[in-house]
Design an enzyme around this catalytic site. Structure first.
Site, PDB file in Angstrom:
ATOM      1  N   GLU A  19       0.846  -1.215   0.000  1.00 23.41           N
ATOM      2  CA  GLU A  19       0.000   0.000   0.000  1.00 23.41           C
ATOM      3  C   GLU A  19       0.875   1.257   0.000  1.00 23.41           C
ATOM      4  O   GLU A  19       0.468   2.298   0.530  1.00 23.41           O
ATOM      5  CB  GLU A  19      -0.939   0.031   1.211  1.00 23.41           C
ATOM      6  N   GLY A  20       2.065   1.156  -0.565  1.00 22.65           N
ATOM      7  CA  GLY A  20       3.003   2.279  -0.586  1.00 22.65           C
ATOM      8  C   GLY A  20       4.089   2.062   0.448  1.00 22.65           C
ATOM      9  O   GLY A  20       3.794   1.912   1.644  1.00 22.65           O
TER      10      GLY A  20
END
Ligand SMILES: Cc1cc2nc3c(=O)[nH]c(=O)nc-3n(C[C@H](O)[C@H](O)[C@H](O)COP(=O)(O)OP(=O)(O)OC[C@H]3O[C@@H](n4cnc5c(N)ncnc54)[C@H](O)[C@@H]3O)c2cc1C
Length: 386
Positions: free
Chosen positions: A363-364
């Protein structure tokens, strides 16, 4: 805030209590926990953020974050299943799906009859998703997709995968891929550092035919959809990390009060108390940051403005960056308090340590979160990458 959410928190507590002894066995055998979905169905918690008109529980982002925190005490793997199904799957279809798509996929998903995954990442396109090579062409009554997605949560067990692909005009579009059709091959990732009990897979689409009606949003909206999904995905990681810190703290307190060395409980040694005080402070700060981000996402979902999106996006990046690093720290401290036992998967701290590590990647990554936070301060002209 908490009291409004008390009923669902109690149901989720009972779910967690029932799941824990099963999860212990699957974890030690390093096998996919095939009891998770049936049990979640039994407790009716597979539609947490879905509005009641679509048969869900209709939780706000703040309420959802509190529930995800509780679930995550059972392990980041268990929480990651919910992130894939609910945060990335249901929330995205709820916002961008047509009424037909909601009837066909969203409503059954609340009962666990449809399980979702979300596929942006490719072998050569991770932190830079817009360099994706999965592509489609418009064939009139259907789209033809080709490409490979990897490291996808739930992809091996999902019925529907939200999949991003580029068209000939370079627009990124999002599609609802039915995994029971021809043209898709899936392979589970088994050599994982952590989260052995939940599914992570890759899949290849070869001339996969997507019916026209399975385009999600319009064809130019793919990147907007991905960014909205990541807002929700990051919130769930952040809330999950709060749950990890809470469980590490609980386990550490219990162990430190019962373990005697040098003539007294180790909880009476000041250096052990220092670990506990750091964990408690980090728990509260992560929780506050997470709930602040959740409130801002609630606000964005109400007004839909670009300004609200930017505020929520920065806040959730800050929360995810903080909570995932503090969860890693808490798991490390907890392993230390458990001493040699902490190094064994028979105890929860060691499992949290290997399971939570991915929260600083998916998610990053940490680096991408830092760059997003900096660009929210400096303005678009100072973005480190475009
Ligand atoms: C268990 C698991 C589950 C996942 N689930 C999903 C899922 O459900 N759906 C999905 O789409 N993806 C999923 N992913 C993929 C995940 O989101 C990516 O792994 C992540 O975004 C990083 O991409 P990458 O692995 O290609 O690393 P890369 O992007 O290659 O990064 C490698 C390193 O370079 C750094 N880096 C990259 N760009 C920059 C830059 N501009 N400045 C400074 N440093 C930089 C990164 O921070 C990292 O440290 C999952 C991954 C894992 C491990």
């Amino acid at each position: 805030m908490l009291s409004e959410n008390q009923d669902i928190l109690e149901i989720v507590s009972q779910f967690c209590d029932t799941l824990r002894p099963l999860e212990d066995i699957f974890y030690l055998e390093r096998k996919y926990n095939d009891q998770l979905i049936p049990l979640a169905k039994e407790f009716n918690i597979l539609g947490l953020p879905v509005k009641s008109e679509y048969d869900g529980l209709g939780l706000s982002n703040v309420q959802y974050a509190q529930v995800i925190e509780k679930i995550s005490a059972e392990g980041s793997g268990i929480r990651t299943f919910f992130s894939g199904h609910s945060s990335l799957g249901q929330k995205t279809i709820q916002r961008y799906g047509t009424e037909d798509q909601k009837q066909k996929y969203l409503i059954p998903s609340t009962k666990g009859d449809v399980i979702f995954a979300f596929a942006l990442t490719e072998p050569e396109a991770g932190s830079e998703p817009l360099s994706m090579t999965t592509n489609y062409v418009n064939k009139g009554d259907h789209y033809l997709l080709n490409g490979v997605k990897h490291l996808i949560t739930n992809a091996g067990i999902a019925d529907v995968i939200i999949t991003f692909a580029k068209g000939p005009d370079n627009w990124v579009s999002a599609f609802l891929i039915d995994t029971h059709c021809e043209g898709i091959e899936r392979e589970d990732l088994t050599t994982k550092m952590g989260m052995p009990t939940t599914n992570t897979s890759m899949f290849e689409l070869s001339n996969y035919k997507v019916p026209k009606e399975n385009l999600l949003g319009n064809k130019t909206q793919g990147w907007e959809i991905a960014k909205y999904s990541l807002l929700n995905g990051r919130l769930s990681v952040s809330a999950g990390c709060v749950g990890t810190i809470a469980d590490c703290l609980n386990e550490s307190i219990g162990f430190a009060k019962g373990r005697f060395q040098h003539g007294k409980e180790i909880a009476k040694h000041q250096l052990i108390q220092e670990h506990l005080s750091f964990m408690k402070t980090n728990l509260e700060s992560s929780r506050l940051m997470t709930l602040r981000a959740a409130e801002l996402i609630d606000q964005f979902e109400l007004d839909g403005s670009e300004e609200s999106f930017q505020r929520a996006d920065a806040a959730v990046s800050e929360a995810k960056f903080l909570a995932s690093n503090l969860a890693w720290d808490a798991a490390d401290r907890s392993v230390q308090i458990f001493g040699g036992r902490g190094w064994s998967f028979l105890y929860r701290p060691g499992r949290h340590l290997v399971d939570t590590r991915v929260c600083r990647i998916y998610e990053g990554t940490d680096e991408i979160m830092k760059l997003k936070i900096a660009s929210s301060l400096l303005g678009r002209g100072f973005e480190a990458y475009s």
